[in-house]
Write a protein that holds these residues in place. Structure first.
Motif, short mmCIF file in Angstrom:
data_model
loop_
_atom_site.label_atom_id
_atom_site.label_comp_id
_atom_site.label_asym_id
_atom_site.label_seq_id
_atom_site.Cartn_x
_atom_site.Cartn_y
_atom_site.Cartn_z
N UNK A 281 0.96 -1.11 0.00
CA UNK A 281 0.04 -0.01 -0.04
C UNK A 281 0.80 1.32 0.24
N UNK A 282 0.61 2.20 -0.74
CA UNK A 282 1.11 3.51 -1.05
C UNK A 282 0.42 4.73 -0.58
N UNK A 283 0.99 5.75 0.02
CA UNK A 283 0.28 6.90 0.09
C UNK A 283 0.71 7.88 -0.51
N UNK A 284 0.26 8.72 -0.96
CA UNK A 284 0.68 9.86 -2.20
C UNK A 284 -0.07 11.23 -1.64
N UNK A 285 0.96 12.07 -1.63
CA UNK A 285 0.58 13.36 -1.17
C UNK A 285 1.45 14.48 -2.08
N UNK A 286 1.01 15.66 -1.63
CA UNK A 286 1.96 17.08 -2.25
C UNK A 286 1.91 16.76 -3.47
N UNK A 287 0.61 16.74 -4.07
CA UNK A 287 0.64 16.75 -5.86
C UNK A 287 0.78 18.08 -6.44
N UNK A 288 1.73 18.33 -7.23
CA UNK A 288 2.04 19.51 -7.98
C UNK A 288 1.88 19.10 -9.30
N UNK A 289 1.16 19.95 -10.33
CA UNK A 289 0.84 19.68 -11.70
C UNK A 289 1.18 20.99 -12.53
N UNK A 290 2.05 20.67 -13.59
CA UNK A 290 2.48 21.88 -14.37
C UNK A 290 2.26 21.11 -15.73
N UNK A 291 1.66 22.20 -16.70
CA UNK A 291 0.82 21.92 -17.85
C UNK A 291 2.11 22.44 -19.06
N UNK A 292 2.32 21.56 -20.05
CA UNK A 292 3.20 21.99 -21.03
C UNK A 292 2.34 22.33 -22.36
N UNK A 293 2.42 23.32 -22.91
CA UNK A 293 1.81 23.63 -24.25
C UNK A 293 2.94 23.38 -25.28
N UNK A 294 2.34 23.24 -26.60
CA UNK A 294 3.01 23.11 -27.51
C UNK A 294 3.68 21.93 -28.26
#
Length: 166
Positions: free
Chosen positions: A87-100
């Motif tokens: 079992x894993x725990x996931x946290x501190x999700x950050x997302x950057x979007x790339x265009x082009x």
């Protein structure tokens, strides 16, 4: 580009599904989340490493990922007989979007802790903490993973066998 909450939630849920499939050894379903140019990489720790020039714990292209999954699904990968409950725990999700690019791409960073019961050997619980960088793209209306880079906190140390998808 600003990310709408619905898009953030969709990507977050993708991470949760990817983790659940790996935790439950549902490798065929996990593989369905993967794009043709997938690169699965576990460098020797956190840092500015180049998989072509530095030693890695694992550095698998799409073909190697397919082979690894076939081995895991065969029931004959002895390091996973019986399969490690995880079992894993996931946290501190950050997302950057790339265009082009041809398809919208996302660089997704998160922290994780994975708990693995070594059912086939010591019966001890291994703790695997680190940070993950996912490369995810929207292709034909679906999210697909083209990069999974797992940076273990203890990646520079001697590690027990990792006989599963971390």
């Amino acid at each position: 580009m600003t990310l709408a909450y619905e898009e953030y939630a969709e990507i977050r849920d993708f991470l949760y599904k990817e983790a659940r499939f790996a935790d439950e050894s549902r490798y065929t379903e996990w593989e369905a989340l993967v794009d043709e140019d997938m690169f699965y990489w576990v460098p020797r720790g956190e840092g500015d490493f180049d998989p072509a020039r530095h030693v890695s714990v694992s550095a698998d292209n799409r073909s190697r990922v397919k082979t690894r999954i076939a081995q895991l699904n065969s029931g004959e990968r002895w390091s996973q007989v019986p399969v490690s409950p995880m079992r894993r725990m996931i946290s501190n999700i950050e997302i950057e979007v790339s265009e082009g690019t041809e398809y919208p791409e996302y660089k997704v960073l998160s922290n994780f802790v994975l708990f693995e019961l070594r059912a086939q050997s010591t019966k001890n619980i291994e703790v695997w903490p680190g940070r993950v960088e996912h490369g995810i793209r929207r292709k034909d209306g679906e999210l697909k993973m083209f990069l999974k880079k797992v940076m273990l906190i203890n990646g520079n140390e001697a590690l027990p066998t990792i006989g599963f998808l971390i």
